[in-house]
Design a protein around this motif. Structure first.
Motif, PDB file in Angstrom:
ATOM      1  N   ALA A 146       0.699  -1.160  -0.005  1.00  0.00           N
ATOM      2  CA  ALA A 146       0.024   0.030   0.174  1.00  0.00           C
ATOM      3  C   ALA A 146       0.806   1.214  -0.032  1.00  0.00           C
ATOM      4  O   ALA A 146       0.555   2.153  -0.767  1.00  0.00           O
ATOM      5  N   LEU A 147       1.969   1.383   0.846  1.00  0.00           N
ATOM      6  CA  LEU A 147       2.806   2.412   1.039  1.00  0.00           C
ATOM      7  C   LEU A 147       3.514   2.770  -0.570  1.00  0.00           C
ATOM      8  O   LEU A 147       3.517   3.858  -0.929  1.00  0.00           O
TER       9      LEU A 147
ATOM     10  N   LYS B 168       2.502   1.725  -3.517  1.00  0.00           N
ATOM     11  CA  LYS B 168       1.447   2.058  -4.360  1.00  0.00           C
ATOM     12  C   LYS B 168       1.228   3.591  -4.266  1.00  0.00           C
ATOM     13  O   LYS B 168       0.881   4.252  -5.239  1.00  0.00           O
ATOM     14  N   GLN B 169       0.973   4.159  -3.006  1.00  0.00           N
ATOM     15  CA  GLN B 169       0.711   5.529  -2.685  1.00  0.00           C
ATOM     16  C   GLN B 169       1.974   6.254  -3.170  1.00  0.00           C
ATOM     17  O   GLN B 169       1.774   7.533  -3.826  1.00  0.00           O
TER      18      GLN B 169
ATOM     19  N   ALA C 138       1.865   6.698  -6.823  1.00  0.00           N
ATOM     20  CA  ALA C 138       0.716   7.588  -7.018  1.00  0.00           C
ATOM     21  C   ALA C 138       1.120   9.114  -6.944  1.00  0.00           C
ATOM     22  O   ALA C 138       0.792  10.045  -7.768  1.00  0.00           O
ATOM     23  N   ASP C 139       1.938   9.230  -5.928  1.00  0.00           N
ATOM     24  CA  ASP C 139       2.275  10.716  -5.584  1.00  0.00           C
ATOM     25  C   ASP C 139       3.581  11.136  -6.319  1.00  0.00           C
ATOM     26  O   ASP C 139       4.163  12.255  -5.896  1.00  0.00           O
TER      27      ASP C 139
END
Length: 366
Positions: free
Chosen positions: A231-232, A234-235, A238-239
């Motif tokens: 999750a980290l 992936k974020q 995205a950022d």
């Protein structure tokens, strides 16, 4: 990071000399027959683990701690068998910035020099970790802005010093708890979770070409901790935070069972668009070792190696020291050890043969 084909230093020297003789023979109109030494090399020298890994576009490396370099027999084998190395301790914060703003790269430079002399590449380890921090840092009282400045200064100086000398950095090491929550280290408690993105951005600014990794243990298979990293990352992607890879340490133990879903776990991170690597692999057992335990250990080493080879973006494997002679395991896990592919006498164990077999099979599959 894919590694170009490379043989050990002595072999490269002989190969270059043979090529020069062959070229001279051609200029003289003579048939360029292979040299006797080249024929002997081809018949008698088995391919090293790293050479076998190269056939699939990977690397195979071993960590080293500086005192081990004084063991010349150990160091010689390290330089021959492996294509990469990772400094065990001398690039960590307490070693590189023992006083605020005062940097010491002596230990890390020694590993770099050894690697260059032996035709090896180096993984940088590690820019921030909750352990092995200097007292001036952990005992100080810092505001958020002060600690961000300290962290930026540290990362910038260390990464710039080793720019062009390491191919990857473990930027943030062991930042998650087992349940997938953030570890409350000094950086998290003072800065908040944004320190991870900050660290990655500062490392990228200091060296635009180096590969930037997050790195942790107990993330080899599917579970809460690896889910949190998924999750980290992936974020972060995205950022648009620079993140190139995820390092799975691979500190495994026979008594706890082989983690489930290793290949699937590697693949899901690769599908995020990052490289994956086993960065600190060892497989310990409860002592004494016996044939059954060594056979099970070999099976695990083979399975981990095969899992990496089956995932295109799994770029390499690093064992955390290659021999039981200098393993960290007995000093940390009482009654455990025998964790590595070579024994105390630097002789191959069944694990070594299993790794070789997996690398050969992987190369044949292409």
């Amino acid at each position: 990071m894919r590694k170009t084909a490379r043989s050990p230093r002595s072999t490269r020297t002989r190969t270059a000399a043979g090529a020069a003789l062959a070229a001279t023979a051609l200029l003289l109109g003579l048939a360029a027959a292979p040299s006797a030494q080249a024929e002997a090399d081809g018949k008698h020298r088995a391919a090293t683990l790293d050479e076998l890994a190269q056939r699939s576009g990977r690397y195979f490396g071993s960590a080293v701690d500086n005192p081990e370099l004084a063991d010349t027999e150990y160091a010689d084998l390290l330089g021959r068998e492996f294509g990469t190395t990772t400094p065990g301790n001398t690039m960590k914060w307490e070693a590189t910035e023992p006083q605020r703003g005062v940097f010491d790269f002596t230990g890390g430079d020694e590993v770099i020099d050894f690697a260059r002399a032996n035709g090896m590449k180096v993984r940088g380890h590690t820019l921030l970790w909750h352990n092995q921090l200097p007292g001036w840092l952990t005992e100080g009282t810092w505001t958020k802005d002060e600690l961000r400045s300290i962290l930026k200064n540290h990362i910038t100086h260390v990464v710039k010093h080793y720019r062009g000398k390491v191919f990857a950095w473990d930027v943030a090491n062991e930042i998650m708890n087992e349940d997938g929550t953030y570890r409350e280290n000094i950086f998290y408690k003072t800065i908040g979770p944004g320190y991870i993105a900050d660290a990655l951005r500062w490392a990228r600014a200091a060296d635009p070409k180096v590969k930037l990794y997050l790195n942790d243990y107990n993330v080899d298979g599917l579970g809460a901790k690896s889910d949190a990293y998924y999750a980290l990352i992936k974020q972060l992607k995205a950022d648009r935070v620079p993140i190139d890879g995820f390092g799975l340490q691979g500190h495994l133990a026979l008594q706890y069972g082989l983690p489930a879903g290793i290949k699937e776990n590697l693949q899901r991170f690769a599908d995020l668009g990052v490289d994956v690597a086993f960065t600190e692999l060892d497989i310990r057992m409860q002592l004494p070792a016996d044939p059954a335990k060594l056979a099970e250990q070999a099976d695990w080493y083979g399975k981990v190696t095969s899992a990496c080879l089956e995932v295109k973006r799994c770029v390499g494997i690093t064992v955390w020291g290659y021999s039981d002679r200098h393993s960290w395991i007995p000093g940390v896990f009482e009654g455990e050890g025998a964790a590595l592919p070579f024994d105390e006498n630097l002789q191959h164990k069944p694990a070594y043969d299993a790794i070789r077999a997996a690398l050969i099979a992987g190369a044949k599959k292409g």
